[in-house]
Design an enzyme around this catalytic site. Sequence first.
Site, PDB file in Angstrom:
ATOM      1  N   CYS A 251      42.165  67.092 -59.470  1.00  0.00           N
ATOM      2  CA  CYS A 251      40.870  67.647 -60.766  1.00  0.00           C
ATOM      3  C   CYS A 251      40.150  68.347 -59.527  1.00  0.00           C
ATOM      4  O   CYS A 251      39.484  67.846 -58.588  1.00  0.00           O
ATOM      5  CB  CYS A 251      40.682  67.585 -61.440  1.00  0.00           C
ATOM      6  SG  CYS A 251      39.640  68.219 -62.542  1.00  0.00           S
ATOM      7  N   CYS A 301      48.678  24.853 -39.482  1.00  0.00           N
ATOM      8  CA  CYS A 301      48.136  23.288 -40.462  1.00  0.00           C
ATOM      9  C   CYS A 301      48.154  23.387 -41.330  1.00  0.00           C
ATOM     10  O   CYS A 301      47.725  22.703 -41.817  1.00  0.00           O
ATOM     11  CB  CYS A 301      46.186  23.663 -39.545  1.00  0.00           C
ATOM     12  SG  CYS A 301      45.522  24.996 -40.220  1.00  0.00           S
ATOM     13  N   CYS A 311      42.408  43.734 -44.873  1.00  0.00           N
ATOM     14  CA  CYS A 311      42.904  43.628 -43.573  1.00  0.00           C
ATOM     15  C   CYS A 311      43.708  42.730 -43.646  1.00  0.00           C
ATOM     16  O   CYS A 311      43.523  41.275 -44.455  1.00  0.00           O
ATOM     17  CB  CYS A 311      42.334  43.253 -42.665  1.00  0.00           C
ATOM     18  SG  CYS A 311      43.350  43.626 -40.821  1.00  0.00           S
TER      19      CYS A 311
END
Length: 514
Positions: A251, A301, A311
């Site tokens: 639009c 760990c 990201c």
Amino acid sequence: MSSGSLSDDDFAGSSDFDEEYDSDDGSDMEYEQAGDVGFSDMITEKQRKKAYEVDFSVMPLADILSAQSSASNHVAGILGVTLDQAATLLRAFKWNKERLVERYMDNPQEILDQAGVVLEEDVSPVVKRPKGFVCMICFDDSSSGPALALRCHHVFCQPCYEHYLTQKIVEEGESRKILCPESGCNVVVNEQTIKKAVPQAVLDKYRKLQDRAYVADLDILRWCPAPNCENAIECRLPYSSFTSIVPTVMCSCGYKFCFGCGLGDHQPAPCGLVKMWQKKCADDSETANWISAHTKECGKCQSTIEKNGGCNHMTCRKCKYEFCWVCMGPWSEHGTSWYNCNRFEESSSTDARDQQAKSRASLERYLHYYNRFANHEHSAKLDRDLYTKTEKKMEEMQRTSDLSWIEVQFLKKAVDVLTSCRMTLRWTYAFAFYLAKNNITELFEDNQRDLEVAVEALSELLEKPIEREKIAELRQQVLDKTVYVGSRREVVLEDTAKGLAEGRWEFFTEFAKV
């Protein structure tokens, strides 16, 4: 004058210019012609419609009102009826003028009866109360106020008419065919009567509903879904083509959506496939087994990590291990030929010899695609937060460099491209879920992977802090990566669109148009 070319009139009166640059050997002319050819080719290439684009036009509200008025005038002139009657007849035929006129010429009275129109000279709907009149709605014979009647001559008091019409318009949202209050009467209440009976606010609502109904009645029109937008989109593609075309339109307000189903842009997945995917994702038997991926454990760990940006390159704060949020693999492999994050690998251990094994394999496959589909949606939302951060970065760049406000707009453009590519990647996973496994599918996944790698690289660039001495370098990197990401998106959309048009893709399920 056509775009990309100059007519002789453009240089009329410019004799000084011609004399100064005129050449006897014609070399200037040869240069000019060569330049024109190159410029023309560039314009042609830019204007050439891509495989994933469709033809459409934006219709503002004023054009919609004009179209209704034009159609009513046309029909009124042919059939010899009033504009009000012509509009009522057109609504009964969903504004198909040719079909209305054809049917009317065959049997006018039948069409008038079906549409609820009485041909009679224009008379005011306000009438004097007949002697001994009793309103058949309120049964009050004591009031001496005005009464209203249609051409069917059924008379009711004005307050009852107002209440009846207000209920129909405001509460029921009716505008196409509001019938006379008399039981069994098929005559349609015209706008002249409504104007006399109801307040201006209700009349405005009635006219707005008529405009909405006009667009709904025509298959070639659809209202823009954006909030507070009064534009409609015209697209003349047949609905039967929506299994092989994704009719994405935009639009003038900037909102991009699918003309076929009205959802937001879901290229490259066709409407029927999108409908199936949404139904599958909403199925509790599937989603109840899916654990939300807002937090994950570090692969080294096991510390709990929450994603706070778009990201997918993650770094554990505790052990500094760098990994991919999507596949949890080492990030070092995500810029090489070993990158396979987007491709689902069939597990050799799932022999699927019994129903339970088949169910496990099916669920594992579904979660692979859904996890990535949902992740890109989540990342796109986080990337939208970049707009706020980007504005601050743009202001900071202006303060710490000699770049103008126009020159720092590259950051906003990059975020626009990033968000758009995220949504495209999102729907590539729904598309890939239904694809049969073959060589063509692998090519699609390669294109998908290339786009995904480019998107992650651009996302990482945009989240870098501004370093004054590296602004020029960052600007060039972002500009280059934005262009590259956009080109990779076009490759994906072009390939999938051509494949749909050519019937190249093989799906393991049938899907219908919406």
